[in-house]
Design an enzyme around this catalytic site. Structure first.
Site, PDB file in Angstrom:
ATOM      1  N   LYS A 290       0.857  -1.170   0.000  1.00  0.00           N
ATOM      2  CA  LYS A 290       0.000   0.000   0.000  1.00  0.00           C
ATOM      3  C   LYS A 290       0.901   1.230   0.000  1.00  0.00           C
ATOM      4  CE  LYS A 290      -3.932   1.776   2.660  1.00  0.00           C
ATOM      5  NZ  LYS A 290      -4.752   1.933   1.444  1.00  0.00           N
ATOM      6  N   ALA A 291       0.353   2.359  -0.409  1.00  0.00           N
ATOM      7  CA  ALA A 291       1.139   3.583  -0.521  1.00  0.00           C
ATOM      8  C   ALA A 291       1.798   3.975   0.797  1.00  0.00           C
ATOM      9  CB  ALA A 291       0.245   4.725  -1.002  1.00  0.00           C
TER      10      ALA A 291
ATOM     11  N   ILE B 248     -10.005   5.469  -1.801  1.00  0.00           N
ATOM     12  CA  ILE B 248      -9.436   5.250  -0.474  1.00  0.00           C
ATOM     13  C   ILE B 248      -8.736   6.513   0.025  1.00  0.00           C
ATOM     14  CG2 ILE B 248      -7.928   3.768   0.902  1.00  0.00           C
ATOM     15  CD1 ILE B 248     -10.349   2.360  -0.399  1.00  0.00           C
TER      16      ILE B 248
ATOM     17  N   CYS C  36      -0.343  11.112  -8.442  1.00  0.00           N
ATOM     18  CA  CYS C  36      -0.657  12.044  -7.358  1.00  0.00           C
ATOM     19  C   CYS C  36      -0.615  13.480  -7.886  1.00  0.00           C
ATOM     20  CB  CYS C  36       0.364  11.923  -6.225  1.00  0.00           C
ATOM     21  SG  CYS C  36       0.508  10.283  -5.536  1.00  0.00           S
TER      22      CYS C  36
ATOM     23  N   LYS D  71       4.748   4.066 -11.879  1.00  0.00           N
ATOM     24  CA  LYS D  71       3.389   3.623 -12.206  1.00  0.00           C
ATOM     25  C   LYS D  71       2.628   4.744 -12.904  1.00  0.00           C
ATOM     26  CE  LYS D  71      -0.550   1.185 -10.185  1.00  0.00           C
ATOM     27  NZ  LYS D  71      -1.098   0.609  -8.944  1.00  0.00           N
TER      28      LYS D  71
ATOM     29  N   THR E  10      -5.638   3.078 -11.900  1.00  0.00           N
ATOM     30  CA  THR E  10      -7.079   3.068 -12.137  1.00  0.00           C
ATOM     31  C   THR E  10      -7.502   4.219 -13.049  1.00  0.00           C
ATOM     32  OG1 THR E  10      -7.418   4.365 -10.119  1.00  0.00           O
ATOM     33  CG2 THR E  10      -7.601   1.962  -9.941  1.00  0.00           C
TER      34      THR E  10
ATOM     35  N   GLY F 251      -4.224  -4.492 -14.126  1.00  0.00           N
ATOM     36  CA  GLY F 251      -5.541  -3.991 -14.490  1.00  0.00           C
ATOM     37  C   GLY F 251      -6.433  -5.096 -15.004  1.00  0.00           C
TER      38      GLY F 251
END
Length: 306
Positions: free
Chosen positions: A46-47, A72, A133, A168, A196, A246
């Protein structure tokens, strides 16, 4: 014939190409009771941000026939907690699977702080930079949307660590191949595609968004062909390893990504629905290769012909 599923990518050896995608695997501990992580090629955590993030308001997830919408908000305990708690657990419990740490930030300095702060800590092998981001210093534009800024980010991270760095990318980029090339030219060791896709679901009874944040990211079967196409385009532009992600749910999906040029393939939404899926993908891939008489995955990576 027994197929060799091992993959060498960015100086790392993976026992097979199946990874758990970032945001769906926690930091490993969360899934240890429902799957054998050491039977997989690895996981992307997770980030991790400099400071803890509480994330977006609930509800954070909504399903639809083609998959899932989530917002999230990159919730995570922050650099210090990951360094002192999550990574030591991974170092003690994972022996075969490789670990990539996903990194997020609102400025280049944030990425560098996390990477510098974790480099030298046991429990992981590489970084994955989430460049979808918003860059607060550039008016909120995604890092990946500006190739010059992306190059500056990758170069700064490259100076901060000797560990492999994957970048990514978002599927909404107008020319994802050229963006991947800019990242590689700046020092990236690999590319992950795709993140996503922005989406919106509406609760027709309340006439309000289904998610507390409003919009979210689309994942699941609906984005499989988008990820496969992005993988193919990036593979034509760069020679570094690619992590395809994906919509992966079946062994044939893994094969599609490999044929398109991916060296590694990550599964996310399908594993949330059924934690047995990742190991089933490994077994199914081996069976497909054996039926095809494939001795090594090198024989099929990037072998699709248009």
């Amino acid at each position: 014939m027994t197929t060799n599923l091992a993959v060498d990518a960015a100086g790392l050896s993976f026992q097979n190409p199946v990874l758990l995608a970032s945001g769906t695997a926690g930091y490993g501990r969360e899934l240890a009771g429902v799957m054998n992580l050491d039977r997989l090629g690895g996981l992307v955590t997770k980030a991790v941000s400099v400071e803890p993030r509480h994330g977006n308001p609930a509800p954070r997830v909504a399903e639809f026939p083609g998959g899932m919408l989530n917002a999230i908000g990159l919730a995570n305990p922050g650099l210090d907690a990951v360094r002192s708690d999550a990574l030591p657990w991974l170092a003690a419990h994972l022996h075969e699977a490789r670990v990539l740490v996903n990194v997020v930030g609102n400025a280049i300095e944030d990425f560098v702080t996390v990477v510098s702060g974790l480099t030298g800590t046991a429990g992981f092998h590489a970084f994955e930079l989430n460049v979808s981001c918003p860059n607060v210093k550039c008016g909120g534009l995604e890092f990946g949307a500006d190739r010059q800024v992306l190059a500056e980010l990758v170069a700064a991270v490259r100076r901060a660590t000797q560990k492999p760095v994957f970048v990514k990318l978002s599927p909404t980029l107008p020319n994802i191949a050229e963006t991947a090339k800019a990242a590689v030219d700046a020092g990236a060791d690999g590319i992950t595609v795709v993140n996503t896709i922005p989406g919106l679901l509406i609760d027709v009874e309340s006439r309000k968004p289904a998610l507390g944040f409003g919009t979210g990211g689309v994942s699941g079967p609906a984005i499989l062909p988008i990820g496969v196409l992005a993988t193919y385009r990036v593979a034509q532009a760069v020679s570094v390893p690619i992590i395809g992600v994906g919509g992966v749910a079946r062994p044939a999906d893994v094969v599609q990504y490999l044929l398109a040029g991916a060296s590694l393939v990550a599964v996310g939404t399908a594993a949330l629905k059924n934690p047995r899926v990742p190991e089933q993908l490994v077994r199914g891939l081996a069976q497909w290769c054996e039926r095809q008489g494939i001795g090594s995955l090198k024989e099929i990576v990037g072998s699709m012909q248009l």
